[in-house]
Design an enzyme around this catalytic site. Structure first.
Site, PDB file in Angstrom:
ATOM      1  CE  LYS A  53      -3.790  -2.477   2.214  1.00  0.00           C
ATOM      2  NZ  LYS A  53      -4.781  -2.650   3.272  1.00  0.00           N
ATOM      3  CD  GLN A  97      -3.746  -4.738   6.279  1.00  0.00           C
ATOM      4  OE1 GLN A  97      -3.754  -3.649   5.699  1.00  0.00           O
ATOM      5  NE2 GLN A  97      -4.176  -5.851   5.709  1.00  0.00           N
ATOM      6  CG  ASP A 120      -9.884  -0.475   4.515  1.00  0.00           C
ATOM      7  OD1 ASP A 120      -9.545  -0.748   3.346  1.00  0.00           O
ATOM      8  OD2 ASP A 120      -9.291  -0.904   5.517  1.00  0.00           O
TER       9      ASP A 120
END
Ligand SMILES: Nc1nc2c(c(=O)[nH]1)N[C@@H](CN(C=O)c1ccc(C(=O)N[C@@H](CCC(=O)O)C(=O)O)cc1)CN2
Length: 297
Positions: A53, A97, A120
């Site tokens: 990422k 995460q 997200d």
């Protein structure tokens, strides 16, 4: 005949090139997008994903803010790190995460994220907007893997309206939001969401014009489960030891023989994974564009 490749690496590269132009335009207007990541513990797969990422961000000119906590961090430590990311003006959007270490409440962590910084699309407000926006315009971030799957199919000319999509797996990051996204007006697929308690998976999968497997069971989906010509997306990943080399290798949910029956097949790795990362960067850029639009002129 072998299935055509749904090439996530090449498609993600094209998306990142487009994002680079949008980031340059933002920078000219004085807005520098920044992606934050919060990673707790030392799971090697999570470390690899987070590193990817940040690599993507540097390719497109998005700043990176990386917060790593040890595996024995307390829930209070995690909440405090989230509060700092919420308050940090350099962070346009960020992710926690997943998975968090065992015993830690992932839902509480996701709910603590400022929804306007939720890169997200997994905060309940943004998932709620996905539900509410099934009929209308959507300006909130979409969960990255579902958005990446739809974009990968779209950019390869695989049509979805009126198609039957069979999704295997009901997890938070893929199956559940993918069902919502695919049934939105404009996408207009019909969805079967199957899971570990679905009887006779093979019969369900055979009905699919498109099959998305996100269960993490190596080579679960067999060639004789697939409707000839179907588009098949391999999302699940398991790390298994290769008996020849003794090294861990990534194994997807789709048996390799499926390539002889399917019309389209996404490789794994190199399919949906890079698309997930590209759509994450897209969410950060979009959040920065929303900031610009909200600025008094
Ligand atoms: N906060 C989140 N956590 C997790 C998500 C998510 O969307 N948000 N999804 C998955 C993991 N994931 C994203 O973080 C992810 C999975 C795979 C890849 C990827 O690029 N895979 C490569 C292979 C990488 C390797 O060698 O290990 C590929 O498929 O080519 C990126 C992100 C769970 N957690």
């Amino acid at each position: 005949m072998s299935a055509a490749r749904l090439d996530g690496t090449a498609t993600a590269a094209a998306i990142k090139a487009e994002l680079r132009e949008r980031v340059d335009a933002l920078r000219i207007r004085g807005i520098v997008p920044g992606l934050g990541t919060l990673l707790v513990g030392d799971d090697p797969a999570s470390h690899a994903y987070v590193a990817g990422k940040h690599r993507d961000c540097s390719e497109v000119g998005v700043e990176s803010i990386r917060v790593d906590l040890p595996g024995d961090a307390s829930e209070a430590d995690v909440m405090a790190a989230i509060d700092r990311l919420n308050a940090d003006p350099a962070v346009t959007g960020y992710i926690v995460q997943l998975p968090l270490p065992q015993g830690m409440d992932a839902n509480a962590a996701l709910e603590r994220i400022d929804p306007s910084k939720d890169a997200d699309g997994l905060h309940p407000t943004n998932l709620g907007r996905l539900v509410l926006g099934v009929d209308g315009e959507l300006t909130s971030p979409l969960p990255c893997t579902p958005a990446g799957i739809v974009e990968l199919l779209h950019r390869h000319g695989v049509e979805l309206p009126g198609k039957h999509v069979v999704v295997l797996g009901r997890g938070l990051t893929v199956g559940r939001p993918l069902g919502l996204l695919l049934t939105r007006k404009g996408i207009d697929a019909t969805v079967t969401l199957a899971h570990s308690r679905t009887p006779d998976l093979a019969t369900e999968v055979r009905r699919g014009d498109v099959v998305v497997a996100a269960v993490g069971v190596p080579h679960l989906v067999q060639a004789d489960w697939i409707k000839p010509g179907a588009a098949v997306l391999d999302v699940g990943v398991t790390r298994v030891i290769d008996h020849e080399t003794g090294k861990a290798k990534l194994t997807g949910d789709i048996d390799p023989a499926v390539a002889e029956v399917a019309g389209w097949l996404s490789p794994n790795p190199g399919g949906v994974g890079p698309m997930t990362r590209a759509l994450l960067v897209a969410n950060v850029v979009q959040a920065a564009e929303r900031q610009l639009a909200a600025r008094p002129s």
